[in-house]
Design a protein around this motif. Sequence first.
Motif, PDB file in Angstrom:
ATOM      1  N   ILE A   1      47.661  47.580  44.613  1.00 25.45           N
ATOM      2  CA  ILE A   1      46.919  48.533  43.798  1.00 25.45           C
ATOM      3  C   ILE A   1      45.755  47.870  43.051  1.00 25.45           C
ATOM      4  O   ILE A   1      44.638  48.401  43.032  1.00 25.45           O
ATOM      5  CB  ILE A   1      47.850  49.267  42.826  1.00 25.45           C
ATOM      6  N   PRO A   2      45.942  46.707  42.405  1.00 20.99           N
ATOM      7  CA  PRO A   2      44.793  46.095  41.727  1.00 20.99           C
ATOM      8  C   PRO A   2      43.610  45.867  42.666  1.00 20.99           C
ATOM      9  O   PRO A   2      42.470  46.148  42.297  1.00 20.99           O
ATOM     10  CB  PRO A   2      45.365  44.767  41.200  1.00 20.99           C
ATOM     11  N   GLY A   3      43.887  45.389  43.876  1.00 22.05           N
ATOM     12  CA  GLY A   3      42.804  45.186  44.833  1.00 22.05           C
ATOM     13  C   GLY A   3      42.096  46.480  45.175  1.00 22.05           C
ATOM     14  O   GLY A   3      40.869  46.512  45.345  1.00 22.05           O
ATOM     15  N   GLY A   4      42.864  47.577  45.271  1.00 17.64           N
ATOM     16  CA  GLY A   4      42.257  48.873  45.528  1.00 17.64           C
ATOM     17  C   GLY A   4      41.332  49.289  44.396  1.00 17.64           C
ATOM     18  O   GLY A   4      40.231  49.805  44.629  1.00 17.64           O
ATOM     19  N   LEU A   5      41.742  49.063  43.155  1.00 18.11           N
ATOM     20  CA  LEU A   5      40.891  49.389  42.015  1.00 18.11           C
ATOM     21  C   LEU A   5      39.626  48.540  42.014  1.00 18.11           C
ATOM     22  O   LEU A   5      38.542  49.028  41.676  1.00 18.11           O
ATOM     23  CB  LEU A   5      41.663  49.192  40.703  1.00 18.11           C
ATOM     24  N   ARG A   6      39.760  47.298  42.396  1.00 15.10           N
ATOM     25  CA  ARG A   6      38.578  46.425  42.465  1.00 15.10           C
ATOM     26  C   ARG A   6      37.592  46.923  43.509  1.00 15.10           C
ATOM     27  O   ARG A   6      36.373  46.936  43.287  1.00 15.10           O
ATOM     28  CB  ARG A   6      39.006  44.993  42.794  1.00 15.10           C
ATOM     29  N   HIS A   7      38.095  47.364  44.663  1.00 17.18           N
ATOM     30  CA  HIS A   7      37.208  47.872  45.709  1.00 17.18           C
ATOM     31  C   HIS A   7      36.472  49.128  45.240  1.00 17.18           C
ATOM     32  O   HIS A   7      35.283  49.299  45.514  1.00 17.18           O
ATOM     33  CB  HIS A   7      38.006  48.189  46.975  1.00 17.18           C
ATOM     34  N   ILE A   8      37.178  50.016  44.563  1.00 16.96           N
ATOM     35  CA  ILE A   8      36.531  51.237  44.072  1.00 16.96           C
ATOM     36  C   ILE A   8      35.454  50.882  43.047  1.00 16.96           C
ATOM     37  O   ILE A   8      34.365  51.470  43.040  1.00 16.96           O
ATOM     38  CB  ILE A   8      37.573  52.192  43.478  1.00 16.96           C
ATOM     39  N   SER A   9      35.746  49.912  42.191  1.00 13.47           N
ATOM     40  CA  SER A   9      34.744  49.458  41.228  1.00 13.47           C
ATOM     41  C   SER A   9      33.494  48.960  41.941  1.00 13.47           C
ATOM     42  O   SER A   9      32.365  49.288  41.539  1.00 13.47           O
ATOM     43  CB  SER A   9      35.320  48.339  40.355  1.00 13.47           C
TER      44      SER A   9
ATOM     45  N   TYR B   1      41.309  46.871  37.027  1.00 17.07           N
ATOM     46  CA  TYR B   1      41.686  45.905  38.069  1.00 17.07           C
ATOM     47  C   TYR B   1      42.295  44.671  37.416  1.00 17.07           C
ATOM     48  O   TYR B   1      43.381  44.209  37.809  1.00 17.07           O
ATOM     49  CB  TYR B   1      40.479  45.499  38.917  1.00 17.07           C
ATOM     50  N   TYR B   2      41.611  44.119  36.426  1.00 19.25           N
ATOM     51  CA  TYR B   2      42.125  42.902  35.788  1.00 19.25           C
ATOM     52  C   TYR B   2      43.429  43.159  35.048  1.00 19.25           C
ATOM     53  O   TYR B   2      44.353  42.326  35.085  1.00 19.25           O
ATOM     54  CB  TYR B   2      41.073  42.316  34.841  1.00 19.25           C
ATOM     55  N   GLU B   3      43.515  44.287  34.386  1.00 15.78           N
ATOM     56  CA  GLU B   3      44.732  44.555  33.622  1.00 15.78           C
ATOM     57  C   GLU B   3      45.931  44.822  34.534  1.00 15.78           C
ATOM     58  O   GLU B   3      47.049  44.392  34.234  1.00 15.78           O
ATOM     59  CB  GLU B   3      44.501  45.735  32.678  1.00 15.78           C
ATOM     60  N   THR B   4      45.744  45.526  35.644  1.00 17.06           N
ATOM     61  CA  THR B   4      46.861  45.764  36.563  1.00 17.06           C
ATOM     62  C   THR B   4      47.240  44.480  37.287  1.00 17.06           C
ATOM     63  O   THR B   4      48.431  44.228  37.524  1.00 17.06           O
ATOM     64  CB  THR B   4      46.529  46.872  37.575  1.00 17.06           C
TER      65      THR B   4
END
Length: 303
Positions: free
Chosen positions: A55-63, A95-98
């Motif tokens: 999930i964190p990687g997914g949030l990073r990609h969306i960012s 991303y960083y927090e997750t």
Amino acid sequence: MNSFFRKIENVLGNERKNARAWISDSFNKELLYDDSVSSLIKPFLADGESQKKLIPGGLRHISSWYLRLAEDKSLNNTTYPDEELALSGIYKFWYYETAHAIMESDDPAGYRFSMREFTNVSTMLSLGWMNHADRLAATMFDRWDVQEDGNGSISWESLPQYLPWLSVKLYKAWRGSDEVFDFEPRDEQFEGFYPLLKAIFDPSASTFGEALIEAADFHVMGIGMDDYDPVRDEDYWLFPVEILAACRIRQQRGLDLPYVEHPLFDATPLGRYHSPLPVPRDDILEKVLPLYAKVTGKLDLQV
């Protein structure tokens, strides 16, 4: 126009061209955004476990995708991309927090934060999100304390890290901290960014304005992909977060900001200082974050 400014305009012109080419490639959208939502986030929402570590990687990609949209809007419409930039920022923060929550849990996934990532604290400051900047800095410092190759693992002489260490210095100036970290470089080693550190709280707006111009010169001439280029992360080529963060910190102190002209600030609206952006609401994050906090037991949703 003298040869120096022609060179600056050429550098910025190439970056404008590259950003337009990137955003027009449909493969990039599929890779960075559509696939992240469909294959990672939706299954996790269904059962609270599937792909939890990703999930964190997914949030990073969306960012990253929202940042490219912001660049495109800034370039092609010559308008400030407040919505896209805010969404990029909030996804980057979470991303960083997750990732930190996963690292702190009993089921870590091998996430690590490098020294280079401290520049994102300047990103939060540039957006005017002071609480997010504080929280992200605390997260970064926490990881430095527990990672063997965290803070100070690479000496300045071996590989200068201009934007990350400048972000540390700016954060310390904002918080009034005199802590010195392992391998922290001297202010003078920042070359063209050094006047910015010296003048950040100077009562004279004109003195700070001169420092802004020197920093902008150094930023543009430092753009590149080589290890020793001062600005080697393309996310910051047209978005000078270190300069915008310095302006935000100065304004927080109640000091005047001068208006200065420079090709970097005029290349796109991303280069200009703006009032703080509202922290955006986002349907995906509102669904993912509470569930992620529950399954990891480590994610603090209060910022």
